[in-house]
Design an enzyme around this catalytic site. Structure first.
Site, short mmCIF file in Angstrom:
data_model
loop_
_atom_site.label_atom_id
_atom_site.label_comp_id
_atom_site.label_asym_id
_atom_site.label_seq_id
_atom_site.Cartn_x
_atom_site.Cartn_y
_atom_site.Cartn_z
N ARG A 6 -5.47 -2.42 8.84
CA ARG A 6 -5.47 -3.88 8.65
C ARG A 6 -5.79 -4.58 9.95
NH1 ARG A 6 -3.56 -6.47 4.17
NH2 ARG A 6 -2.38 -4.69 3.49
N ASP A 22 5.04 -4.73 6.08
CA ASP A 22 5.40 -6.09 6.47
C ASP A 22 5.62 -7.05 5.27
OD1 ASP A 22 5.61 -7.89 8.74
OD2 ASP A 22 3.83 -8.86 7.89
N ASP A 64 2.54 -0.63 11.95
CA ASP A 64 2.52 -1.93 12.64
C ASP A 64 3.86 -2.66 12.60
OD1 ASP A 64 2.39 -2.33 9.94
OD2 ASP A 64 0.85 -3.86 10.00
N ARG A 77 0.92 -5.10 -5.17
CA ARG A 77 1.06 -6.23 -4.24
C ARG A 77 1.28 -7.44 -5.14
NH1 ARG A 77 -0.56 -4.21 0.63
NH2 ARG A 77 -2.24 -2.68 0.68
N ASP A 121 -0.05 2.02 8.51
CA ASP A 121 -0.55 1.22 9.64
C ASP A 121 0.30 1.31 10.90
OD1 ASP A 121 -2.42 0.37 7.79
OD2 ASP A 121 -1.45 -1.56 7.41
N THR A 179 4.38 2.55 5.68
CA THR A 179 2.99 2.08 5.73
C THR A 179 2.21 2.98 6.67
OG1 THR A 179 1.50 0.36 6.57
CG2 THR A 179 3.72 0.29 7.42
N GLY A 195 0.84 -1.21 0.00
CA GLY A 195 0.00 0.00 0.00
C GLY A 195 0.86 1.25 0.00
O1 F6P Z 1 -1.40 -1.53 4.68
C1 F6P Z 1 -2.00 -0.34 4.31
C2 F6P Z 1 -3.47 -0.51 4.07
O2 F6P Z 1 -4.02 0.74 3.70
C3 F6P Z 1 -4.26 -1.15 5.23
O3 F6P Z 1 -4.55 -0.22 6.24
C4 F6P Z 1 -5.46 -1.67 4.51
O4 F6P Z 1 -6.06 -2.73 5.21
C5 F6P Z 1 -4.88 -2.14 3.20
O5 F6P Z 1 -3.70 -1.42 3.00
C6 F6P Z 1 -5.79 -1.97 2.02
O6 F6P Z 1 -5.13 -2.46 0.90
P1 F6P Z 1 -5.65 -2.28 -0.60
O7 F6P Z 1 -5.51 -0.83 -0.96
O8 F6P Z 1 -4.76 -3.16 -1.40
O9 F6P Z 1 -7.07 -2.72 -0.60
#
Ligand code: F6P
Length: 326
Positions: free
Chosen positions: A175, A106, A133, A75, A131, A129, A14
């Protein structure tokens, strides 16, 4: 000691505000050290396809203030396979790239560790990120900007919540972690935060809301982390409706707005320091580490440590929220 002449940089997973500032710092520090720098497009997908572009000082001009990532991101499922990593290694060798800087969360660091373990290829990671985390750094790039985005949204929601005497459930990202929820709850003056790290007791929440009503509090805002075990903000609303009170409840899901926007000064600063530190680490023959910042000092955290250790929430945060809502 490996003599590094050419490095590549990529962003993966992300996107997070401040990634561009990190790319800029990596490129400029590498150039200062007389290294050649390449950008890899779309994260690990670009490694698999050999999508590399040469970068110079100008390629990163005027980007420190921008959100997203100029290198684009993805991803990659293919990179999770041995075949995908084999192709990536081949392409890196073909392009005579000696080392890699990866910026992401991560999943990005897990990919990096696999490349080091399987091919002994030098990789240094930068935590990027929203998050927050990752273990081994006080903050990850993008977290501060995301918090400010949530806080601004909560401020706006409060105006309408107060005007209509309504309850709002504001769902935030993160997440399976509650860091965004906790901090934004404090900063936005919200009444409670529901997070994945603490089991949500719907009866207790209902009691709390009734308590607020008894105190003649006619509106309130509850921050709900998307990964909360109760299943998100809409689900919470549904379950509260079953109690049959006449609460006027609304849900706002902030979603991807939290990932965009111009990075805050802190995120730009953090990204700049970590970008420089990543190149310094590679020159110092480091590999398989993430650079982080703890108490304003650069630290090196082995991939194994940051990936294995689950970052835990600070119980103090929950106490603060309780104190501020008594
Ligand atoms: O890891 C960053 C994040 O924004 C999380 O908070 C969220 O769950 C996820 O990515 C969403 O991913 P995507 O944009 O691939 O749906």
């Amino acid at each position: 000691m490996t003599q590094i002449k050419r490095v590549a940089v990529l962003t993966s997973g992300g996107d997070a505000p401040g990634m561009n500032a990190a790319i800029r710092a990596v490129v400029r520090k590498a150039l200062q050290e007389n290294l050649e720098v390449y950008g890899v497009l779309r994260g690990y997908e670009g490694l698999i396809k050999g999508d590399f572009i040469e970068m110079n000082s100008k390629s990163v001009a005027n980007i420190i203030q921008t959100g997203g990532t100029i290198l684009k991101t993805a991803r990659s499922e293919v990179f999770k396979t041995e075949e995908g990593r084999k192709l990536s290694y081949k392409n890196l060798k073909k392009a005579e790239i000696d080392a890699l800087v990866v910026i992401g969360g991560d999943g990005t660091l897990k990919g990096a560790r696999a490349l080091v373990d399987e091919y002994n290829f030098p990789v240094v990671g930068i935590p990027g990120t929203i998050d927050n985390d990752l273990f081994g750094t006080d903050m990850t790039i993008g977290y501060d900007t995301a918090l400010n985005t949530v806080m601004t949204a909560v401020d706006k929601i409060r105006d309408t919540a107060m005007s209509h005497d309504r309850m709002f459930f504001v769902e935030v990202m993160g997440r399976d972690a509650g860091f965004i929820a906790l901090r934004s709850c404090i900063a936005g003056g919200a009444e409670a935060a529901l997070i994945p790290e603490v089991e949500t007791d719907i009866n207790a929440l209902h009691e709390k809301l009734l308590g607020y009503m008894r105190q003649k509090k006619t509106s309130c805002i509850i921050i709900v982390a998307e990964g909360d075990d109760a299943g998100g903000a809409f689900k919470i609303k549904e379950r509260l409706q079953e109690f049959g009170d006449d609460f006027d409840m609304k849900v706002t899901v902030l979603g991807h707005t939290q990932r965009g926007g111009s990075p805050t000064s802190y995120d730009r600063y953090l990204a700049s320091r970590l970008g420089i530190a990543a190149i310094e680490a590679l020159i110092d023959d480091q590999r398989s580490i993430m650079v982080g910042m703890i108490n304003n000092e650069i630290v090196h955290v082995p991939f194994n440590k940051t990936i294995k250790h689950h970052r835990t929430i600070d119980q103090k945060m929950l106490e603060i929220i309780n104190t501020l809502n008594t």
